[in-house]
Motif scaffolding. Sequence first.
Motif, PDB file in Angstrom:
ATOM      1  N   HIS A 262      33.950 121.144   7.103  1.00  0.00           N
ATOM      2  CA  HIS A 262      32.682 120.481   7.164  1.00  0.00           C
ATOM      3  C   HIS A 262      31.493 121.412   7.659  1.00  0.00           C
ATOM      4  O   HIS A 262      30.942 121.094   6.243  1.00  0.00           O
ATOM      5  CB  HIS A 262      32.895 119.090   7.882  1.00  0.00           C
ATOM      6  N   GLN A 277      28.256 108.959   8.262  1.00  0.00           N
ATOM      7  CA  GLN A 277      28.915 109.780   8.121  1.00  0.00           C
ATOM      8  C   GLN A 277      29.076 111.712   8.041  1.00  0.00           C
ATOM      9  O   GLN A 277      30.303 111.847   7.331  1.00  0.00           O
ATOM     10  CB  GLN A 277      29.475 109.451   5.917  1.00  0.00           C
ATOM     11  N   SER A 307      41.221 120.407   9.092  1.00  0.00           N
ATOM     12  CA  SER A 307      40.351 120.120   8.437  1.00  0.00           C
ATOM     13  C   SER A 307      40.059 118.859   9.735  1.00  0.00           C
ATOM     14  O   SER A 307      38.307 118.060   9.013  1.00  0.00           O
ATOM     15  CB  SER A 307      41.291 118.893   7.141  1.00  0.00           C
ATOM     16  N   HIS A 309      40.417 116.133  10.801  1.00  0.00           N
ATOM     17  CA  HIS A 309      40.855 115.205  10.851  1.00  0.00           C
ATOM     18  C   HIS A 309      41.018 113.684  11.151  1.00  0.00           C
ATOM     19  O   HIS A 309      41.735 114.018  12.270  1.00  0.00           O
ATOM     20  CB  HIS A 309      42.461 114.855   9.988  1.00  0.00           C
ATOM     21  N   ALA A 328      35.989 112.875  10.295  1.00  0.00           N
ATOM     22  CA  ALA A 328      36.161 112.546   9.173  1.00  0.00           C
ATOM     23  C   ALA A 328      37.648 112.641   9.151  1.00  0.00           C
ATOM     24  O   ALA A 328      38.033 113.480   9.319  1.00  0.00           O
ATOM     25  CB  ALA A 328      35.013 112.941   7.758  1.00  0.00           C
ATOM     26  N   GLY A 330      40.282 114.034   5.738  1.00  0.00           N
ATOM     27  CA  GLY A 330      39.943 115.674   4.916  1.00  0.00           C
ATOM     28  C   GLY A 330      40.781 116.589   5.089  1.00  0.00           C
ATOM     29  O   GLY A 330      41.110 117.565   4.267  1.00  0.00           O
ATOM     30  N   THR A 402      34.532 109.676   4.891  1.00  0.00           N
ATOM     31  CA  THR A 402      34.682 111.099   4.581  1.00  0.00           C
ATOM     32  C   THR A 402      32.889 111.151   3.560  1.00  0.00           C
ATOM     33  O   THR A 402      32.412 110.256   2.602  1.00  0.00           O
ATOM     34  CB  THR A 402      35.355 111.393   3.489  1.00  0.00           C
ATOM     35  N   TYR A 404      32.396 113.370   2.042  1.00  0.00           N
ATOM     36  CA  TYR A 404      32.722 113.663   0.108  1.00  0.00           C
ATOM     37  C   TYR A 404      33.253 112.839  -1.205  1.00  0.00           C
ATOM     38  O   TYR A 404      33.038 112.807  -1.980  1.00  0.00           O
ATOM     39  CB  TYR A 404      33.349 114.944   0.163  1.00  0.00           C
TER      40      TYR A 404
END
Length: 427
Positions: A262, A277, A307, A309, A328, A330, A402, A404
């Motif tokens: 990110h 977010q 990521s 994650h 997030a 991802g 996320t 995105y």
Amino acid sequence: MSLLIKNARLVHVDHTDAQTSDVYVVEGRIAGINEVPVGCVPSQTLDAGGRKMSFALADLAVRLSEKGGNQRDVMADVLSAAVAGGVAHVACLPDGSPILDEPLLIDILRNKSEALGLAHVHVLGALTQDLKGTQLAELVTLAEHGCIAFTQADEPIQDTQILQRALSYAASFKLPVWLRATDFYLGGGFAASGAYASRLGLSGVPVAAETIALLTLFELLHSMGAQAPKVHIARISSARAVELIRQAKAQGLSITCDVNMHHLHLVDTDMGYFNNQYVFNPPLRSSSDRSALRAAVLDGTIDAVVSDHVAVDFDAKQLPVGQTQAGAVGTQWLISLLVQLALEERVDIANALAAAVSRVYPILGLPAPEWTVGAVADLVVFDDDAYQPLTEALVRGHHYNTPYLGFELPVEVWATLVAGRVVHAQA
């Protein structure tokens, strides 16, 4: 079991083939490239149709339990998302529920992940008991039960003497240590220090929170000389950190590092007016920091892109920015954001994917993958010309935290193989 993947363009360390190849897989390993192995009659054939094929990605920062709320086990969701995104190797951080600081917990996690038959899970054990930073965990015993390295995840060690002892003890048994570079006293906050955080009235995290921790770590490693352990520095976020790591590598320290994907695409002002977010740990920083991080990934100073994650409970994520759980999901679109980086920087996608493949496998203790007979067939076939909107229907699992969501991202993963088995394929 044998498999033929035909008409695939192979992605190498620094380039992508213009012509297609046929790859034969036998008993989980590559048995031939453009040459039929002796006696091989493929039991299954996949026609890649000119799509690209790379060795599968490795993601060095994934959590297999939920953050916030009841901290539910989400292993099946996360590993399903991983293979849907072409990720075959997942490093599991220890800061879940329960914290991975006991041998029995390591055994349970490994057995459960193996039973799922999806991505390979590489367990990171807690460096200190309960991640409290006061007493070392049973590192050798945990290593005997399968931990590949030891980390505090996002929890800094407040006492420098404890950190020094941890490094010395790990070095004695040749155990790798993974550390976040963050100062205990400066690291608390929800945005990067600066005009934007001040305007929103948010507590800021200065770059010094990262650089002070890095300088302390490097001095300790220098003092240990040849006896210093291998150290992986996790999720740097600033241009100054890039400079310090580049200098440390030039001085011969045995270090590697990674960055959250990110931080290669987003900046602090993307948070707008308190969009939770966009809350990460470390926080998103300036566009100049982002540019430095991107350049460092492409020149190899930053070894890996991860990521980071984090499946966050819905209620825990919906809290105001000053209280929300950072992070997030991802791992499923790690490959998409790497390809997007390559497109924006106008480099071959191989240059970006190296930060999740060729430079990352050795950090996990695996050989760097090469297109040679005998290599383990952890592979991903993908179409980087396909774009698709990231919708809740596309997300594997039940967590949608996320930034995105609703964005159109490149790459459609057509098939993922783990040790020669097709674990994900487009219908």
